[in-house]
Design a protein around this motif. Structure first.
Motif, PDB file in Angstrom:
ATOM      1  N   PRO A 162       1.054  -1.292   0.060  1.00  0.00           N
ATOM      2  CA  PRO A 162       0.031  -0.036  -0.016  1.00  0.00           C
ATOM      3  C   PRO A 162       0.960   1.347   0.025  1.00  0.00           C
ATOM      4  CG  PRO A 162      -0.901  -1.714   1.545  1.00  0.00           C
ATOM      5  CD  PRO A 162       0.491  -2.165   1.094  1.00  0.00           C
ATOM      6  N   GLU A 163       1.922   1.328   0.810  1.00  0.00           N
ATOM      7  CA  GLU A 163       2.798   2.550   0.821  1.00  0.00           C
ATOM      8  C   GLU A 163       3.279   2.863  -0.696  1.00  0.00           C
ATOM      9  OE1 GLU A 163       2.545   0.710   4.859  1.00  0.00           O
ATOM     10  OE2 GLU A 163       3.000  -0.046   2.713  1.00  0.00           O
ATOM     11  N   ASN A 164       3.674   1.706  -1.598  1.00  0.00           N
ATOM     12  CA  ASN A 164       4.089   1.960  -2.820  1.00  0.00           C
ATOM     13  C   ASN A 164       3.250   2.528  -3.695  1.00  0.00           C
ATOM     14  OD1 ASN A 164       6.615   1.031  -1.715  1.00  0.00           O
ATOM     15  ND2 ASN A 164       6.799  -0.916  -2.926  1.00  0.00           N
ATOM     16  N   ARG A 165       1.879   2.378  -3.415  1.00  0.00           N
ATOM     17  CA  ARG A 165       0.710   2.561  -4.382  1.00  0.00           C
ATOM     18  C   ARG A 165       0.572   4.214  -3.983  1.00  0.00           C
ATOM     19  NH1 ARG A 165      -1.510  -2.283  -2.897  1.00  0.00           N
ATOM     20  NH2 ARG A 165      -3.105  -1.571  -1.550  1.00  0.00           N
ATOM     21  N   GLU A 166       0.699   4.507  -2.632  1.00  0.00           N
ATOM     22  CA  GLU A 166       0.580   5.663  -2.187  1.00  0.00           C
ATOM     23  C   GLU A 166       1.642   7.011  -2.762  1.00  0.00           C
ATOM     24  OE1 GLU A 166       0.506   5.889   2.058  1.00  0.00           O
ATOM     25  OE2 GLU A 166      -1.243   4.689   2.266  1.00  0.00           O
ATOM     26  N   ARG A 167       3.000   6.214  -3.055  1.00  0.00           N
ATOM     27  CA  ARG A 167       4.029   6.989  -3.448  1.00  0.00           C
ATOM     28  C   ARG A 167       3.634   7.325  -5.088  1.00  0.00           C
ATOM     29  NH1 ARG A 167       9.157   2.911  -2.535  1.00  0.00           N
ATOM     30  NH2 ARG A 167      10.239   4.867  -3.557  1.00  0.00           N
ATOM     31  N   ALA A 168       3.026   6.246  -5.807  1.00  0.00           N
ATOM     32  CA  ALA A 168       2.835   6.474  -7.103  1.00  0.00           C
ATOM     33  C   ALA A 168       1.460   7.514  -7.274  1.00  0.00           C
ATOM     34  CB  ALA A 168       2.000   5.152  -7.758  1.00  0.00           C
ATOM     35  N   GLU A 169       0.678   7.649  -6.235  1.00  0.00           N
ATOM     36  CA  GLU A 169      -0.266   8.746  -6.117  1.00  0.00           C
ATOM     37  C   GLU A 169       0.147  10.060  -5.839  1.00  0.00           C
ATOM     38  OE1 GLU A 169      -2.947   6.766  -3.521  1.00  0.00           O
ATOM     39  OE2 GLU A 169      -3.866   5.292  -4.835  1.00  0.00           O
ATOM     40  N   THR A 170       1.123   9.885  -4.902  1.00  0.00           N
ATOM     41  CA  THR A 170       1.827  11.119  -4.819  1.00  0.00           C
ATOM     42  C   THR A 170       2.437  11.652  -6.000  1.00  0.00           C
ATOM     43  OG1 THR A 170       2.306  10.619  -2.456  1.00  0.00           O
ATOM     44  CG2 THR A 170       3.549  12.369  -3.188  1.00  0.00           C
ATOM     45  N   GLU A 171       3.049  11.030  -6.618  1.00  0.00           N
ATOM     46  CA  GLU A 171       3.535  11.412  -8.028  1.00  0.00           C
ATOM     47  C   GLU A 171       2.717  11.844  -9.154  1.00  0.00           C
ATOM     48  OE1 GLU A 171       6.765  12.309  -8.204  1.00  0.00           O
ATOM     49  OE2 GLU A 171       7.230  11.683  -6.299  1.00  0.00           O
ATOM     50  N   GLY A 172       1.510  11.522  -8.863  1.00  0.00           N
ATOM     51  CA  GLY A 172       0.494  12.095  -9.990  1.00  0.00           C
ATOM     52  C   GLY A 172      -0.379  10.981 -10.504  1.00  0.00           C
ATOM     53  N   VAL A 173       0.012   9.909 -10.293  1.00  0.00           N
ATOM     54  CA  VAL A 173      -0.644   8.591 -10.891  1.00  0.00           C
ATOM     55  C   VAL A 173      -2.008   8.608 -10.481  1.00  0.00           C
ATOM     56  CG1 VAL A 173      -0.683   6.143 -11.348  1.00  0.00           C
ATOM     57  CG2 VAL A 173       1.558   7.526 -11.201  1.00  0.00           C
ATOM     58  N   THR A 174      -2.923   8.679 -11.372  1.00  0.00           N
ATOM     59  CA  THR A 174      -4.474   8.637 -10.922  1.00  0.00           C
ATOM     60  C   THR A 174      -5.106   7.471 -10.537  1.00  0.00           C
ATOM     61  OG1 THR A 174      -5.242   8.569 -13.073  1.00  0.00           O
ATOM     62  CG2 THR A 174      -4.881  10.775 -12.195  1.00  0.00           C
ATOM     63  N   ARG A 175      -4.798   6.135 -11.263  1.00  0.00           N
ATOM     64  CA  ARG A 175      -5.105   5.009 -10.919  1.00  0.00           C
ATOM     65  C   ARG A 175      -4.008   3.910 -10.439  1.00  0.00           C
ATOM     66  NH1 ARG A 175      -7.385   6.726 -15.346  1.00  0.00           N
ATOM     67  NH2 ARG A 175      -6.280   5.529 -16.998  1.00  0.00           N
ATOM     68  N   THR A 176      -4.376   3.271  -9.169  1.00  0.00           N
ATOM     69  CA  THR A 176      -3.393   2.560  -8.878  1.00  0.00           C
ATOM     70  C   THR A 176      -4.098   1.002  -8.544  1.00  0.00           C
ATOM     71  OG1 THR A 176      -3.629   2.914  -6.613  1.00  0.00           O
ATOM     72  CG2 THR A 176      -1.738   3.898  -7.775  1.00  0.00           C
ATOM     73  N   TYR A 177      -3.267  -0.046  -8.622  1.00  0.00           N
ATOM     74  CA  TYR A 177      -3.688  -1.286  -8.459  1.00  0.00           C
ATOM     75  C   TYR A 177      -3.001  -2.277  -7.525  1.00  0.00           C
ATOM     76  CZ  TYR A 177      -6.543  -0.475 -12.808  1.00  0.00           C
ATOM     77  OH  TYR A 177      -7.210   0.104 -13.804  1.00  0.00           O
ATOM     78  N   ASP A 178      -3.481  -3.049  -6.902  1.00  0.00           N
ATOM     79  CA  ASP A 178      -2.484  -3.995  -5.883  1.00  0.00           C
ATOM     80  C   ASP A 178      -2.264  -5.273  -6.698  1.00  0.00           C
ATOM     81  OD1 ASP A 178      -4.992  -5.381  -6.146  1.00  0.00           O
ATOM     82  OD2 ASP A 178      -5.316  -5.475  -3.913  1.00  0.00           O
ATOM     83  N   ASP A 179      -2.498  -5.325  -7.845  1.00  0.00           N
ATOM     84  CA  ASP A 179      -2.018  -6.461  -8.612  1.00  0.00           C
ATOM     85  C   ASP A 179      -1.908  -6.169 -10.123  1.00  0.00           C
ATOM     86  OD1 ASP A 179      -2.318  -9.729  -9.075  1.00  0.00           O
ATOM     87  OD2 ASP A 179      -3.779  -8.849 -10.599  1.00  0.00           O
ATOM     88  N   TYR A 180      -0.735  -6.398 -10.696  1.00  0.00           N
ATOM     89  CA  TYR A 180      -0.237  -5.963 -11.898  1.00  0.00           C
ATOM     90  C   TYR A 180      -0.938  -6.540 -13.081  1.00  0.00           C
ATOM     91  CZ  TYR A 180       2.742 -10.362 -11.930  1.00  0.00           C
ATOM     92  OH  TYR A 180       3.141 -11.626 -11.743  1.00  0.00           O
ATOM     93  N   ALA A 181      -1.340  -7.931 -12.980  1.00  0.00           N
ATOM     94  CA  ALA A 181      -2.448  -8.552 -14.023  1.00  0.00           C
ATOM     95  C   ALA A 181      -3.611  -7.753 -14.043  1.00  0.00           C
ATOM     96  CB  ALA A 181      -2.385  -9.843 -13.594  1.00  0.00           C
ATOM     97  N   THR A 182      -4.191  -7.334 -12.854  1.00  0.00           N
ATOM     98  CA  THR A 182      -5.432  -6.530 -13.143  1.00  0.00           C
ATOM     99  C   THR A 182      -5.194  -5.349 -13.731  1.00  0.00           C
ATOM    100  OG1 THR A 182      -5.982  -7.542 -11.093  1.00  0.00           O
ATOM    101  CG2 THR A 182      -7.183  -5.735 -11.669  1.00  0.00           C
ATOM    102  N   LEU A 183      -4.025  -4.657 -13.544  1.00  0.00           N
ATOM    103  CA  LEU A 183      -3.909  -3.504 -13.999  1.00  0.00           C
ATOM    104  C   LEU A 183      -3.643  -3.669 -15.631  1.00  0.00           C
ATOM    105  CD1 LEU A 183      -1.098  -0.716 -13.333  1.00  0.00           C
ATOM    106  CD2 LEU A 183      -1.114  -1.443 -15.729  1.00  0.00           C
ATOM    107  N   LEU A 184      -2.841  -4.746 -16.180  1.00  0.00           N
ATOM    108  CA  LEU A 184      -2.662  -4.915 -17.545  1.00  0.00           C
ATOM    109  C   LEU A 184      -3.861  -5.266 -18.356  1.00  0.00           C
ATOM    110  CD1 LEU A 184       0.636  -6.897 -17.255  1.00  0.00           C
ATOM    111  CD2 LEU A 184       0.309  -4.947 -18.501  1.00  0.00           C
TER     112      LEU A 184
END
Length: 367
Positions: free
Chosen positions: A50-72
């Motif tokens: 979760p902390e890494n997803r928060e880092r991405a959001e802090t950098e301006g990424v609007t959508r985050t996922y806890d699973d890379y296959a779901t993202l793809l």
């Protein structure tokens, strides 16, 4: 080539859509690099932490996922950056291939040549491009060495040496947070210092001298860890008739911005060293850039960082991949390059094991 790829192929009228798989330390570097590039839109990121997803959001990424296959399979991507631990690379490439998405894979490309072959076959069947983040060849000092070597000023180079050291997964004491478990797991990482650091050295040496042949190797265990924390490899480059030694290790405390790689080419008329190709006032400039980036993070600034001396190499490697897929071309550092470095590492491991078992054949005696 799957129809979905034809529909999502980048054009001049739209940005290239990128997803980042893994937002740990190097994943964050790639995320920031991609966001700094014109015509690139980082649309999503995935990380199980979760902390890494928060880092991405802090950098301006609007959508985050806890699973890379779901993202793809949820996003309409042109490319994915695979910044996951090595034991997940093959699955991530398989999922990307199923989605028709080109991939930029962190090194080592795979844990073995057998795994690399499987990944390359999967990518070829899906018609996707694969690139590997071998960044050493993009560092300005290494570029300077190559240019000096190719201009012929030192003539034939009978001998070369490269050393790459850092403090490894344990970090520099005092340790505030426990390291992740996978870098110290030979099954998850594929190996120790040779795959983490030496793999870059193999790449830059082939970039300089062409095909390499491993003649002997030794693995070291300076620290009480399950993987080697040092490796020394003796090689020969048949094309240039150059003998080369490589040493890498994760036993030395790294003090940034110290350059932890030494490359020397001993030519007939002189020596070429990467130390002679560092920019003026390197240490002051590197420290200033690093402090500016730290201040930006502490201040919550969402703007993209300006790549420092080290990070600009990652930026340029990713930029080459982006440029290649925009033109539907094979990336300059493709999966085959990543496989070759793994083949060299595997040979080194095998020779080192033979030496440990006393299986090295005696030298041939001729009259």
């Amino acid at each position: 080539m799957p129809p979905t790829r034809l529909l999502s192929r980048w054009t001049d009228s739209s940005a290239l859509s990128v997803g980042v798989l893994g937002v740990g330390n190097i994943g964050l570097v790639h995320l920031k690099s991609a966001r700094a590039m014109p015509g690139v839109d980082v649309v999503a990121a995935a990380d199980a932490v979760p902390e890494n997803r928060e880092r991405a959001e802090t950098e301006g990424v609007t959508r985050t996922y806890d699973d890379y296959a779901t993202l793809l399979h949820s996003e309409d991507l042109d490319a994915a950056i695979v910044a996951l631990p090595p034991f997940l690379h093959a699955d991530a490439v398989e999922e990307a291939a199923a989605a028709g998405v080109d991939v930029f894979v962190e090194k080592p490309f795979a844990r073995s040549t057998a795994e690399a072959d499987q990944m390359l076959e999967t990518a070829a069947a899906a018609g996707i491009h694969v690139s590997v983040d071998h960044t050493l060849r993009y560092q300005p000092d290494m570029v300077g060495v190559k240019e000096a070597y190719e201009d012929g000023s030192v003539g034939h180079v009978p001998y070369a040496s490269i050393t790459r050291l850092n403090d490894g997964p344990l970090g520099r004491p005092p340790i505030q947070n426990p390291p992740p478990s996978w870098p110290l797991d030979p099954d998850a990482a594929g190996g120790g210092s040779l795959l983490e650091l030496g793999i870059h050295c193999f790449d830059v040496l082939e970039w300089l001298f062409g095909d390499l042949e491993v003649e002997s190797a030794a693995m070291g265990e300076t620290l009480d860890v399950p993987v080697e924390d040092a490796a020394t490899v003796l090689m020969r480059a048949p094309e240039t008739q150059t003998t080369i030694t490589l040493h890498c290790g994760s036993y030395q405390w790294e003090q940034l911005p110290e350059v932890n790689t030494r490359l020397r080419l001993e030519g007939i008329t002189g020596t070429i060293s990467n130390q002679n190709h560092l920019r003026d006032n390197f240490y002051a400039g590197a420290a200033k850039s690093a402090l500016e980036n730290v201040a930006s993070r502490v201040g919550g600034d969402r703007t993209v960082f300006g790549p420092t001396y080290y990070l600009q190499a990652h930026y340029k490697a990713l930029e080459d991949f982006i440029d290649a897929i925009r033109n539907d071309e094979t990336p300059p550092v493709d999966g085959e390059v990543g496989r070759r470095t793994l083949a060299l590492a595997e040979t080194a491991y095998e020779l080192a094991e033979e030496t440990d078992r006393g299986e090295v054949p005696p030298p041939e005696v001729t009259s």
